[in-house]
Design a protein around this motif. Structure first.
Motif, PDB file in Angstrom:
ATOM      1  N   THR A  84     -67.246 -31.536  13.567  1.00 13.02           N
ATOM      2  CA  THR A  84     -68.128 -30.444  13.983  1.00 13.02           C
ATOM      3  C   THR A  84     -69.489 -30.952  14.454  1.00 13.02           C
ATOM      4  OG1 THR A  84     -69.040 -30.144  11.750  1.00 13.02           O
ATOM      5  CG2 THR A  84     -67.037 -28.903  12.313  1.00 13.02           C
ATOM      6  N   HIS A  85     -69.743 -32.238  14.222  1.00 13.40           N
ATOM      7  CA  HIS A  85     -71.030 -32.798  14.658  1.00 13.40           C
ATOM      8  C   HIS A  85     -71.037 -32.940  16.172  1.00 13.40           C
ATOM      9  CE1 HIS A  85     -74.615 -35.286  14.747  1.00 13.40           C
ATOM     10  NE2 HIS A  85     -73.962 -36.126  15.520  1.00 13.40           N
ATOM     11  N   CYS A  86     -72.112 -32.509  16.796  1.00 12.62           N
ATOM     12  CA  CYS A  86     -72.232 -32.598  18.254  1.00 12.62           C
ATOM     13  C   CYS A  86     -73.401 -33.511  18.614  1.00 12.62           C
ATOM     14  CB  CYS A  86     -72.434 -31.216  18.859  1.00 12.62           C
ATOM     15  SG  CYS A  86     -72.614 -31.272  20.652  1.00 12.62           S
ATOM     16  N   ALA A  87     -73.091 -34.551  19.378  1.00  9.73           N
ATOM     17  CA  ALA A  87     -74.130 -35.508  19.779  1.00  9.73           C
ATOM     18  C   ALA A  87     -74.626 -35.235  21.187  1.00  9.73           C
ATOM     19  CB  ALA A  87     -73.580 -36.930  19.692  1.00  9.73           C
ATOM     20  N   GLY A  88     -74.225 -34.098  21.746  1.00  9.17           N
ATOM     21  CA  GLY A  88     -74.552 -33.828  23.144  1.00  9.17           C
ATOM     22  C   GLY A  88     -76.043 -33.864  23.442  1.00  9.17           C
ATOM     23  N   ALA A  89     -76.845 -33.278  22.565  1.00 14.29           N
ATOM     24  CA  ALA A  89     -78.280 -33.235  22.834  1.00 14.29           C
ATOM     25  C   ALA A  89     -78.887 -34.635  22.809  1.00 14.29           C
ATOM     26  CB  ALA A  89     -78.964 -32.338  21.806  1.00 14.29           C
ATOM     27  N   VAL A  90     -78.409 -35.459  21.876  1.00 11.35           N
ATOM     28  CA  VAL A  90     -78.930 -36.832  21.794  1.00 11.35           C
ATOM     29  C   VAL A  90     -78.532 -37.607  23.047  1.00 11.35           C
ATOM     30  CG1 VAL A  90     -78.886 -38.993  20.484  1.00 11.35           C
ATOM     31  CG2 VAL A  90     -78.810 -36.805  19.281  1.00 11.35           C
ATOM     32  N   LEU A  91     -77.286 -37.484  23.431  1.00 11.18           N
ATOM     33  CA  LEU A  91     -76.806 -38.244  24.594  1.00 11.18           C
ATOM     34  C   LEU A  91     -77.482 -37.793  25.881  1.00 11.18           C
ATOM     35  CD1 LEU A  91     -73.011 -38.324  23.668  1.00 11.18           C
ATOM     36  CD2 LEU A  91     -74.600 -40.260  23.612  1.00 11.18           C
ATOM     37  N   ALA A  92     -77.876 -36.522  25.921  1.00  5.24           N
ATOM     38  CA  ALA A  92     -78.522 -36.011  27.134  1.00  5.24           C
ATOM     39  C   ALA A  92     -79.971 -36.458  27.255  1.00  5.24           C
ATOM     40  CB  ALA A  92     -78.438 -34.491  27.152  1.00  5.24           C
ATOM     41  N   HIS A  94     -82.959 -39.233  27.362  1.00  7.17           N
ATOM     42  CA  HIS A  94     -83.126 -40.643  27.712  1.00  7.17           C
ATOM     43  C   HIS A  94     -83.351 -41.449  26.435  1.00  7.17           C
ATOM     44  CE1 HIS A  94     -84.942 -44.318  29.304  1.00  7.17           C
ATOM     45  NE2 HIS A  94     -84.340 -44.016  30.447  1.00  7.17           N
ATOM     46  N   PRO A  95     -82.696 -42.615  26.318  1.00  4.54           N
ATOM     47  CA  PRO A  95     -82.800 -43.381  25.068  1.00  4.54           C
ATOM     48  C   PRO A  95     -84.229 -43.648  24.609  1.00  4.54           C
ATOM     49  CG  PRO A  95     -81.045 -44.271  26.417  1.00  4.54           C
ATOM     50  CD  PRO A  95     -81.728 -43.223  27.251  1.00  4.54           C
ATOM     51  N   ALA A  96     -85.144 -43.834  25.553  1.00  2.00           N
ATOM     52  CA  ALA A  96     -86.521 -44.125  25.168  1.00  2.00           C
ATOM     53  C   ALA A  96     -87.210 -42.915  24.550  1.00  2.00           C
ATOM     54  CB  ALA A  96     -87.305 -44.608  26.396  1.00  2.00           C
ATOM     55  N   ASP A  97     -86.664 -41.736  24.755  1.00  2.00           N
ATOM     56  CA  ASP A  97     -87.282 -40.508  24.244  1.00  2.00           C
ATOM     57  C   ASP A  97     -86.535 -39.920  23.059  1.00  2.00           C
ATOM     58  OD1 ASP A  97     -89.171 -40.634  26.315  1.00  2.00           O
ATOM     59  OD2 ASP A  97     -87.812 -39.611  27.692  1.00  2.00           O
ATOM     60  N   ARG A  98     -85.521 -40.600  22.585  1.00  2.00           N
ATOM     61  CA  ARG A  98     -84.694 -40.057  21.503  1.00  2.00           C
ATOM     62  C   ARG A  98     -85.374 -40.177  20.143  1.00  2.00           C
ATOM     63  NH1 ARG A  98     -78.881 -42.872  23.079  1.00  2.00           N
ATOM     64  NH2 ARG A  98     -78.499 -41.613  24.940  1.00  2.00           N
ATOM     65  N   ASP A  99     -85.029 -39.220  19.281  1.00  2.42           N
ATOM     66  CA  ASP A  99     -85.313 -39.437  17.876  1.00  2.42           C
ATOM     67  C   ASP A  99     -84.231 -40.388  17.353  1.00  2.42           C
ATOM     68  OD1 ASP A  99     -87.461 -37.696  17.769  1.00  2.42           O
ATOM     69  OD2 ASP A  99     -86.145 -35.961  17.488  1.00  2.42           O
ATOM     70  N   PRO A 100     -84.576 -41.248  16.404  1.00  2.00           N
ATOM     71  CA  PRO A 100     -83.544 -42.146  15.861  1.00  2.00           C
ATOM     72  C   PRO A 100     -82.434 -41.342  15.178  1.00  2.00           C
ATOM     73  CG  PRO A 100     -85.749 -42.859  15.212  1.00  2.00           C
ATOM     74  CD  PRO A 100     -85.898 -41.490  15.815  1.00  2.00           C
ATOM     75  N   GLY A 101     -81.239 -41.830  15.271  1.00  2.00           N
ATOM     76  CA  GLY A 101     -80.124 -41.200  14.556  1.00  2.00           C
ATOM     77  C   GLY A 101     -79.342 -40.223  15.412  1.00  2.00           C
ATOM     78  N   GLY A 102     -78.282 -39.693  14.793  1.00  2.00           N
ATOM     79  CA  GLY A 102     -77.487 -38.672  15.450  1.00  2.00           C
ATOM     80  C   GLY A 102     -76.305 -39.185  16.237  1.00  2.00           C
ATOM     81  N   LEU A 103     -76.080 -40.500  16.231  1.00  2.00           N
ATOM     82  CA  LEU A 103     -74.997 -41.052  17.040  1.00  2.00           C
ATOM     83  C   LEU A 103     -73.883 -41.696  16.220  1.00  2.00           C
ATOM     84  CD1 LEU A 103     -77.081 -42.625  19.944  1.00  2.00           C
ATOM     85  CD2 LEU A 103     -75.598 -40.615  20.052  1.00  2.00           C
ATOM     86  N   GLY A 104     -74.078 -41.835  14.936  1.00  2.00           N
ATOM     87  CA  GLY A 104     -73.097 -42.545  14.123  1.00  2.00           C
ATOM     88  C   GLY A 104     -71.720 -41.902  14.137  1.00  2.00           C
ATOM     89  N   LEU A 105     -71.672 -40.588  13.939  1.00  2.00           N
ATOM     90  CA  LEU A 105     -70.378 -39.912  13.917  1.00  2.00           C
ATOM     91  C   LEU A 105     -69.736 -39.907  15.297  1.00  2.00           C
ATOM     92  CD1 LEU A 105     -71.159 -36.922  11.530  1.00  2.00           C
ATOM     93  CD2 LEU A 105     -70.006 -39.088  11.003  1.00  2.00           C
ATOM     94  N   TYR A 106     -70.561 -39.802  16.320  1.00  2.00           N
ATOM     95  CA  TYR A 106     -70.037 -39.855  17.694  1.00  2.00           C
ATOM     96  C   TYR A 106     -69.381 -41.214  17.959  1.00  2.00           C
ATOM     97  CZ  TYR A 106     -70.185 -40.281  22.784  1.00  2.00           C
ATOM     98  OH  TYR A 106     -69.855 -40.508  24.090  1.00  2.00           O
TER      99      TYR A 106
END
Lengths: 144, 106
Positions: A84-92, A94-106
């Motif tokens: 049920t975890h959605c990483a869409g917002a993180v992936l959308a 830019h990496p330089a502007d991301r908050d850390p985290g949110g990609l492990g389950l993806y």
């Protein structure tokens, strides 16, 4: 026998040891073993860090079947289906502007051939599977 | 599981050689190295990754941290990532913000 880990720092080494043994038994390719380890590491770490909030028991075991190798975790954290975890917002973002985290389950899900979730008797049960190459016939089970 | 991160800075280029496994337990060590090199004026940070054998999402967070500490004006170059490590980097879109090179291009 099933191994139990309870801190984020303990999860990675125990999962690595388990998958190393399974991979040798099943003669997984380096890529298959890597993906299974990464998935199990990410799922188990997520349970401890987010399910329990830092410390809590995760039971980890695994096995080799004719056509697949699997790792299973069980825990008593609040019910959570990793699918049920959605990483869409993180992936959308830019990496330089991301908050850390949110990609492990993806990352975990992307590397698996199958994933199964159940909530049974108050426990989350996650089963991670990679399929073996056709023609391999070894069979065994390894709990650590 | 072992991890090493050795750095040197020359002429505005920070080079960090990574060895071993970068995951939740070791990512803090890389973050500290990034903090150290970020105190100097840089225009490029090069991560030598040919001996990095494992990269989890905790390691990816170190890349986010590097972006935040160094700013967009500093180019980040990843050299020689093993196929499995490179796959994770591409899967999560980090190849949009760094330059990925083969070892011979270092």
């Amino acid at each position: 026998m099933t191994d139990e880990v309870s801190t984020p720092d303990a999860v990675g080494p125990r999962v690595a040891d388990l998958v190393r043994g399974l991979a040798e038994c099943a003669e997984l390719t380096r890529g298959q073993a890597y993906r299974l380890r990464l998935a199990a590491d990410e799922i188990a770490t997520n349970i401890v860090e987010h399910g329990y909030g830092g410390t809590g028991v995760v039971a980890v075991c695994g096995g080799v079947d004719d056509d697949r190798v699997w790792v299973r975790t069980e825990d008593r954290a609040p019910p959570f289906d990793p699918r049920t975890h959605c990483a869409g917002a993180v992936l959308a973002t830019h990496p330089a502007d991301r908050d850390p985290g949110g990609l492990g389950l993806y990352v975990a899900m992307a590397g698996l051939d199958e994933f199964h979730y159940e909530h049974v008797a108050g426990r989350n049960r996650n089963t991670m599977v990679v399929r073996r190459e056709p023609g391999e016939t070894e069979r065994g089970t390894q709990d650590v | 599981m072992s991890f090493e991160a050795k750095s040197h800075v020359w002429d505005g280029i920070a080079t960090i050689r990574l060895r071993g496994e970068l995951e939740s337990k070791s990512a803090g060590r890389l973050n500290r190295v990034i903090e150290e090199v970020a105190t100097q004026e840089l225009h490029r940070m090069v991560l030598l990754m040919d001996q990095l054998t494992y990269l989890s999402s905790a390691g990816l967070r170190s890349l986010v941290y590097a972006h935040q500490k160094l700013g967009r004006g500093v180019e980040i170059v990843l050299v020689g990532a093993l196929p499995e490590v490179a796959e994770t980097i591409r899967l999560t879109g980090f190849d949009r913000s760094v330059v990925m090179q083969e070892p011979t291009g270092a």
